[in-house]
Design an enzyme around this catalytic site. Structure first.
Site, PDB file in Angstrom:
ATOM      1  N   ALA A  63       0.871  -1.172   0.000  1.00 26.38           N
ATOM      2  CA  ALA A  63       0.000   0.000   0.000  1.00 26.38           C
ATOM      3  C   ALA A  63       0.913   1.228   0.000  1.00 26.38           C
ATOM      4  O   ALA A  63       2.108   1.117   0.261  1.00 26.38           O
ATOM      5  CB  ALA A  63      -0.860  -0.014   1.247  1.00 26.38           C
ATOM      6  N   GLY A 102       0.395  -4.982   0.671  1.00 25.61           N
ATOM      7  CA  GLY A 102      -0.756  -4.887  -0.216  1.00 25.61           C
ATOM      8  C   GLY A 102      -0.483  -5.459  -1.607  1.00 25.61           C
ATOM      9  O   GLY A 102      -1.418  -5.848  -2.315  1.00 25.61           O
ATOM     10  N   GLU A 105      -1.038  -9.051  -1.208  1.00 21.23           N
ATOM     11  CA  GLU A 105      -2.482  -9.219  -0.990  1.00 21.23           C
ATOM     12  C   GLU A 105      -3.251  -9.111  -2.307  1.00 21.23           C
ATOM     13  O   GLU A 105      -4.215  -9.838  -2.539  1.00 21.23           O
ATOM     14  CB  GLU A 105      -2.973  -8.184   0.025  1.00 21.23           C
ATOM     15  CG  GLU A 105      -2.406  -8.471   1.414  1.00 21.23           C
ATOM     16  CD  GLU A 105      -2.784  -7.424   2.433  1.00 21.23           C
ATOM     17  OE1 GLU A 105      -2.483  -6.237   2.192  1.00 21.23           O
ATOM     18  OE2 GLU A 105      -3.401  -7.780   3.448  1.00 21.23           O
ATOM     19  N   GLU A 125       4.003  -5.711   6.979  1.00 20.46           N
ATOM     20  CA  GLU A 125       3.251  -4.650   7.665  1.00 20.46           C
ATOM     21  C   GLU A 125       3.637  -4.498   9.129  1.00 20.46           C
ATOM     22  O   GLU A 125       3.631  -3.396   9.683  1.00 20.46           O
ATOM     23  CB  GLU A 125       1.744  -4.916   7.568  1.00 20.46           C
ATOM     24  CG  GLU A 125       1.140  -4.643   6.191  1.00 20.46           C
ATOM     25  CD  GLU A 125       1.216  -5.808   5.224  1.00 20.46           C
ATOM     26  OE1 GLU A 125       2.029  -6.733   5.447  1.00 20.46           O
ATOM     27  OE2 GLU A 125       0.464  -5.805   4.227  1.00 20.46           O
TER      28      GLU A 125
HETATM   29  N1  3HC Z   1       4.647   3.424   0.010  1.00 13.59           N
HETATM   30  C1  3HC Z   1       5.152   4.632  -0.297  1.00 13.59           C
HETATM   31  N2  3HC Z   1       6.444   4.840  -0.610  1.00 13.59           N
HETATM   32  C2  3HC Z   1       7.256   3.770  -0.613  1.00 13.59           C
HETATM   33  C3  3HC Z   1       6.795   2.482  -0.312  1.00 13.59           C
HETATM   34  C4  3HC Z   1       5.420   2.323   0.008  1.00 13.59           C
HETATM   35  N3  3HC Z   1       4.906   1.117   0.296  1.00 13.59           N
HETATM   36  N4  3HC Z   1       7.836   1.625  -0.406  1.00 13.59           N
HETATM   37  C5  3HC Z   1       8.883   2.348  -0.769  1.00 13.59           C
HETATM   38  N5  3HC Z   1       8.552   3.654  -0.894  1.00 13.59           N
HETATM   39  C6  3HC Z   1       9.405   4.762  -1.324  1.00 13.59           C
HETATM   40  C7  3HC Z   1      10.536   5.025  -0.339  1.00 13.59           C
HETATM   41  O1  3HC Z   1      10.120   5.906   0.678  1.00 13.59           O
HETATM   42  C8  3HC Z   1      11.581   5.639  -1.248  1.00 13.59           C
HETATM   43  O2  3HC Z   1      11.204   6.964  -1.478  1.00 13.59           O
HETATM   44  P1  3HC Z   1      12.322   8.117  -1.661  1.00 13.59           P
HETATM   45  O3  3HC Z   1      13.152   7.674  -2.818  1.00 13.59           O
HETATM   46  O4  3HC Z   1      11.522   9.332  -1.858  1.00 13.59           O
HETATM   47  O5  3HC Z   1      13.096   8.106  -0.368  1.00 13.59           O
HETATM   48  C9  3HC Z   1      11.392   4.879  -2.558  1.00 13.59           C
HETATM   49  O6  3HC Z   1      10.063   4.344  -2.499  1.00 13.59           O
HETATM   50  C10 3HC Z   1      12.370   3.739  -2.753  1.00 13.59           C
HETATM   51  O7  3HC Z   1      12.341   2.914  -1.608  1.00 13.59           O
HETATM   52  P2  3HC Z   1      13.670   2.268  -1.032  1.00 13.59           P
HETATM   53  O8  3HC Z   1      14.725   3.300  -0.926  1.00 13.59           O
HETATM   54  O9  3HC Z   1      13.297   1.524   0.193  1.00 13.59           O
HETATM   55  O10 3HC Z   1      14.046   1.256  -2.222  1.00 13.59           O
HETATM   56  P3  3HC Z   1      14.746  -0.146  -2.168  1.00 13.59           P
HETATM   57  O11 3HC Z   1      14.928  -0.566  -3.562  1.00 13.59           O
HETATM   58  O12 3HC Z   1      15.915  -0.117  -1.238  1.00 13.59           O
HETATM   59  O13 3HC Z   1      13.678  -1.133  -1.495  1.00 13.59           O
HETATM   60  C11 3HC Z   1      11.504  -2.085  -1.118  1.00 13.59           C
HETATM   61  C12 3HC Z   1      12.487  -1.428  -2.125  1.00 13.59           C
HETATM   62  C13 3HC Z   1      12.067  -3.440  -0.682  1.00 13.59           C
HETATM   63  C14 3HC Z   1      10.197  -2.272  -1.813  1.00 13.59           C
HETATM   64  C15 3HC Z   1      11.374  -1.157   0.105  1.00 13.59           C
HETATM   65  O14 3HC Z   1      11.065   0.138  -0.331  1.00 13.59           O
HETATM   66  C16 3HC Z   1      10.305  -1.563   1.077  1.00 13.59           C
HETATM   67  O15 3HC Z   1      10.525  -2.446   1.884  1.00 13.59           O
HETATM   68  N6  3HC Z   1       9.151  -0.869   1.028  1.00 13.59           N
HETATM   69  C17 3HC Z   1       8.091  -1.039   1.973  1.00 13.59           C
HETATM   70  C18 3HC Z   1       7.345  -2.314   1.774  1.00 13.59           C
HETATM   71  C19 3HC Z   1       6.225  -2.388   2.752  1.00 13.59           C
HETATM   72  O16 3HC Z   1       6.366  -2.158   3.930  1.00 13.59           O
HETATM   73  N7  3HC Z   1       5.038  -2.740   2.250  1.00 13.59           N
HETATM   74  C20 3HC Z   1       3.886  -2.838   3.069  1.00 13.59           C
HETATM   75  C21 3HC Z   1       3.214  -1.516   3.108  1.00 13.59           C
HETATM   76  S1  3HC Z   1       1.871  -1.512   4.235  1.00 13.59           S
HETATM   77  C22 3HC Z   1       0.637  -2.296   3.418  1.00 13.59           C
HETATM   78  O17 3HC Z   1       0.811  -2.757   2.325  1.00 13.59           O
HETATM   79  C23 3HC Z   1      -0.677  -2.343   4.118  1.00 13.59           C
HETATM   80  C24 3HC Z   1      -1.653  -3.238   3.440  1.00 13.59           C
HETATM   81  O18 3HC Z   1      -1.660  -4.468   4.079  1.00 13.59           O
HETATM   82  C25 3HC Z   1      -3.031  -2.653   3.521  1.00 13.59           C
END
Ligand code: 3HC
Ligand code: NAI
Length: 690
Positions: A63, A102, A105, A125
């Site tokens: 998400a 997400g 999911e 998450e």
């Molecule tokens: N939402 C918004 N922005 C995100 C994001 C997300 N889910 N994931 C990454 N970004 C942004 C980062 O903030 C960063 O932004 P910036 O360049 O402005 O600083 C950019 O994307 C690149 O991210 P990384 O520097 O972390 O890139 P990497 O290549 O090192 O890693 C990744 C990629 C493994 C996908 C890592 O970004 C990551 O782990 N992201 C989060 C994944 C996550 O937690 N997903 C679950 C979200 S909660 C959810 O899905 C709820 C649902 O169940 C309803």
């Protein structure tokens, strides 16, 4: 049909492509056109199967975290997945890169999932203080079983494609052109014919769930949660998948998610997610980087050995230098032993160990450092020794090589001054054990060249560290604040607190251990030697050291450790010693409450952080939070000391600091101007504005 979602046809297979750089997060501007596209394809008689794929470096990574805490814009993710899951034609997710949160999911809303062999799949998450809120807790257990799902959801750690295939999460794994192979996979499904079962109606491994074993596993995980709510909620939600009908599981998941997303812990963890990424950006992107092919490490002691391993683990060949062959062999033997422990634990393969050991070259001759592009010094913490080492480096290092010091406290400008190339000198303050701890304080000295700084920031990320750029002062950000946190420890004991009482307040706050346990673990003799060198004293700690009580390594310190155990046992002898020293000082013990312990240890921690910000030693309050969470165990659910200051109430912190300042006249309690301004403005950024 939209900049972010497009549809193409390959025969009767429709391919929906999501293109929302950098990580294809499920932002509103993706959900809306995706929802429309899926509804249209559902009703389009010319379409026999649907593939969902992503452009760019990854499948949907979750998400959009920036949308949390704001009003939800419809359609929300669950609605998109509901439309997808109700489609009768076969639907297939084509996963490359990472399918996270997400994103996974969404893939679980498809009938089938196929993955590139290098893909990773997970529900992280929990690391944001949440649980999967798009049906992940209801659907994943149906495919992989409750226990496997619990492990994945509570740890948040992704699994590889091969493991996902074995677990039943993906249906096929491909190398090469993923999209072409997925389209073929979908066409074959069309030929084979349905009906195709949506995940909600499947029960592949869930039926075999052993609830008693599940509950035991959940209880173990809850013990490790240390006050965090999300892991517990994850366990509750996965258990629901076993005991409740699908729609009720989904409804309960929703409720748990909404509670968590509105809470302080998730807010804190989301703050840290962005704080780490902000800190890791370092200086301007357009700076050139120096090429780092070989790394030199000087000193093969505790830190040098760990630093060398950190670089070897990142794939760099390392030259390790010591003063004698004997010290070198001792250092190399420790490295060998550490890798052997990883092999025994199953976290490293035997041939990977061999490969890593093959990256080390030992030496006792400085001339052997001539081919290194980065040289990290980790010798004794004495200015004269460091300056001598840097003087010798100046003579042998190649032009443009980056010369780094791992000093804990010393003035990096003075170290740089012992060379003719101060522009190449930087501090790289690793934390012990350096091959494990994520934090790396990168010390920018007065004359450090911006490209040298940019190079080491990028390199740090490359070897899996969390870099934070800091300025020069005694102890930099972390150790300087640690000193402020510890300043009142002895006074608290003399006034009536016990080590175990103070430590309990810390663990109840969420720290992995309290300051006295930490002292015993690190070794009390280190601080003792340091104090003696600087003409300082600490009544209790000095007395313990004089009795040979150095902490865990001698079996006793502030606590006793019986038969080599690491479990601290309160020691009546220590309490008697404290009372005797208090009597010598004429102090009458009194009852000291948890609030006072927090006020006298953690409020000065925040206050010192504010002074560090004021002086420009840290660039942002959030950098300080990243240091404390990754280097010192500050509880993630509180977001780091500067974020926590907002939760605790900066006004209250200022008021109590003033009180203690009046009562003790000690400078650590004098409220920083920036802290006062934070109390007025409610934000560190606003406080820092002129
Ligand atoms: N939402 C918004 N922005 C995100 C994001 C997300 N889910 N994931 C990454 N970004 C942004 C980062 O903030 C960063 O932004 P910036 O360049 O402005 O600083 C950019 O994307 C690149 O991210 P990384 O520097 O972390 O890139 P990497 O290549 O090192 O890693 C990744 C990629 C493994 C996908 C890592 O970004 C990551 O782990 N992201 C989060 C994944 C996550 O937690 N997903 C679950 C979200 S909660 C959810 O899905 C709820 C649902 O169940 C309803
Ligand atoms: P250590 O005593 O374990 O190791 C120092 C090593 O340097 C010894 O093996 C010694 O033989 C070698 N050495 C000394 N002079 C040398 C020289 N001129 N050339 C080559 N090798 C030389 O010390 P430790 O704990 O590894 O500390 C090293 C540095 O790291 C210090 O500056 C310390 O402040 C810093 N540091 C220590 C941390 C810790 O937790 N131990 C954490 C972060 C930084």
């Amino acid at each position: 049909m939209s900049d972010f979602v497009s549809v193409a046809s390959d025969g009767d297979v429709a391919v929906v492509t999501i293109d929302n750089p950098p990580v294809n997060a499920m932002s509103f501007h993706v959900r809306e056109p995706l929802h429309q596209a899926l509804a249209a394809l559902r009703d389009d008689p010319s379409v026999a199967a649907i593939v969902i794929a992503c452009a760019g470096r990854t499948f949907v990574a979750g998400a959009d975290i920036t949308e949390f805490g704001k009003p939800v814009q419809q359609p929300e993710l669950r609605a998109v997945i509901a439309v997808l899951e109700a489609i009768a034609k076969p639907t297939v997710a084509a996963i490359h890169g990472t399918a996270l949160g997400g994103g996974l999911e969404l893939a679980l809303g498809c009938h089938f999932r196929v993955a590139d062999s290098k893909a990773k799949l997970g529900l992280p998450e929990v690391k944001l203080g949440l649980l999967p809120g798009g049906g992940g807790t209801a659907r994943l257990p149906r495919l992989v079983g409750a226990e496997k799902a619990l492990g994945m959801i509570v740890s948040g750690a992704p699994i590889g494609a091969a493991e996902a295939l074995e677990a039943g999460l993906v249906d096929a794994m491909f190398d090469g052109d993923l999209l072409a192979q997925t389209v073929r996979f979908a066409s074959e499904l069309v030929v084979k014919g349905g009906p195709f079962l949506p995940v909600r109606n499947r029960n592949d491994r869930l039926g075999k769930a052993d609830l008693a074993a599940f509950d035991r596993q959940a209880a173990e995980l809850a013990k490790k949660a240390r006050g965090l709510e999300a892991p517990i909620a994850c366990a509750v939600a996965v258990r629901n998948a076993v005991t409740l009908p699908f729609d009720e599981t989904l409804a309960a998941e929703r409720e748990l998610f909404l509670n968590l997303v509105a809470g302080d812990q998730s807010r804190a963890q989301r703050h840290l997610f962005f704080a780490e990424r902000e800190a890791a950006k370092g200086p301007a992107k357009d700076l050139s980087r120096r090429k780092i092919a070989r790394v030199g490490v000087i000193g093969a002691g505790t830190m040098g050995g760990g630093i060398a391993m950190a670089f070897a683990n990142g794939g760099f060949p390392v030259t390790l230098l010591e003063t004698s062959e004997e010290a070198l062999q001792r250092g190399l033997a420790t490295i060998d032993k550490n890798y052997a422990v990883s092999v025994a634990r199953g976290s490293l393969a035997e041939d990977a160990k061999r490969e890593r050991l093959g990256l080390f070259k030992g030496s006792t001759d400085y001339a052997d450092l001539a081919d290194c592009d980065l040289i990290v010094e980790a010798v004794f913490e004495e200015m004269a020794v460091k300056q001598e080492v840097f003087g010798r480096l100046d003579a042998v290092a190649k032009p443009g090589a980056i010369l780094a010091t791992n000093t804990s406290y010393l003035d990096v400008n003075a170290i740089a001054a012992s060379t003719s190339r101060a522009q190449d000198v930087v501090g790289l303050h690793f934390f012990s054990p350096a091959n494990v701890m994520k934090l790396l304080e990168i010390v920018r000295a007065e004359r450090t060249a911006p490209d040298a700084l940019a190079t080491v920031v990028e390199l740090a990320r490359g070897i899996g560290k969390v870099p934070v750029v800091v300025g020069v002062c005694h102890g930099f950000v972390g150790n300087r604040m640690l000193a402020a946190r510890g300043a009142e420890s002895e006074a608290l004991l003399l006034e009536g607190a016990t080590p175990s009482q103070v430590d309990r307040v810390f663990t109840e706050f969420g720290w992995p251990m309290g300051p006295f346990q930490m002292g015993d673990l690190a070794g009390l003799d280190i601080g003792w030697r340091n104090r003696k060198a600087r003409g300082l004293t600490a009544v209790i700690a000095d007395a313990l050291c004089e009795q040979g009580r150095f902490g865990q390594k001698t079996g006793s310190g502030f606590y006793r450790y019986e038969n080599g155990s690491r479990t601290p046992v309160p020691d009546a002898e220590v309490e008697a010693l404290i009372r005797a020293k208090a009597a010598e000082k004429g102090t009458t013990p009194r009852a000291i409450g948890a609030d006072e312990i927090i006020e006298r240890t953690l409020y000065p921690l925040v206050n010192e952080g504010a002074k560090i910000l004021e002086e420009g030693i840290a660039a942002r309050a959030s950098d300080i939070d990243v240091v404390w969470v990754n280097g010192y165990g500050f509880p993630v659910g509180k977001g780091g000391p500067m974020f926590w200051a907002g939760l605790e109430g900066a006004g209250k912190i200022v008021e109590r600091l003033e009180y203690w300042h009046q009562h003790t006249d000690r400078p650590i309690f004098q409220p920083a101007t920036l802290l006062r301004r934070f109390a007025e403005t409610g934000s560190w950024e606003a406080a820092a504005r002129p």
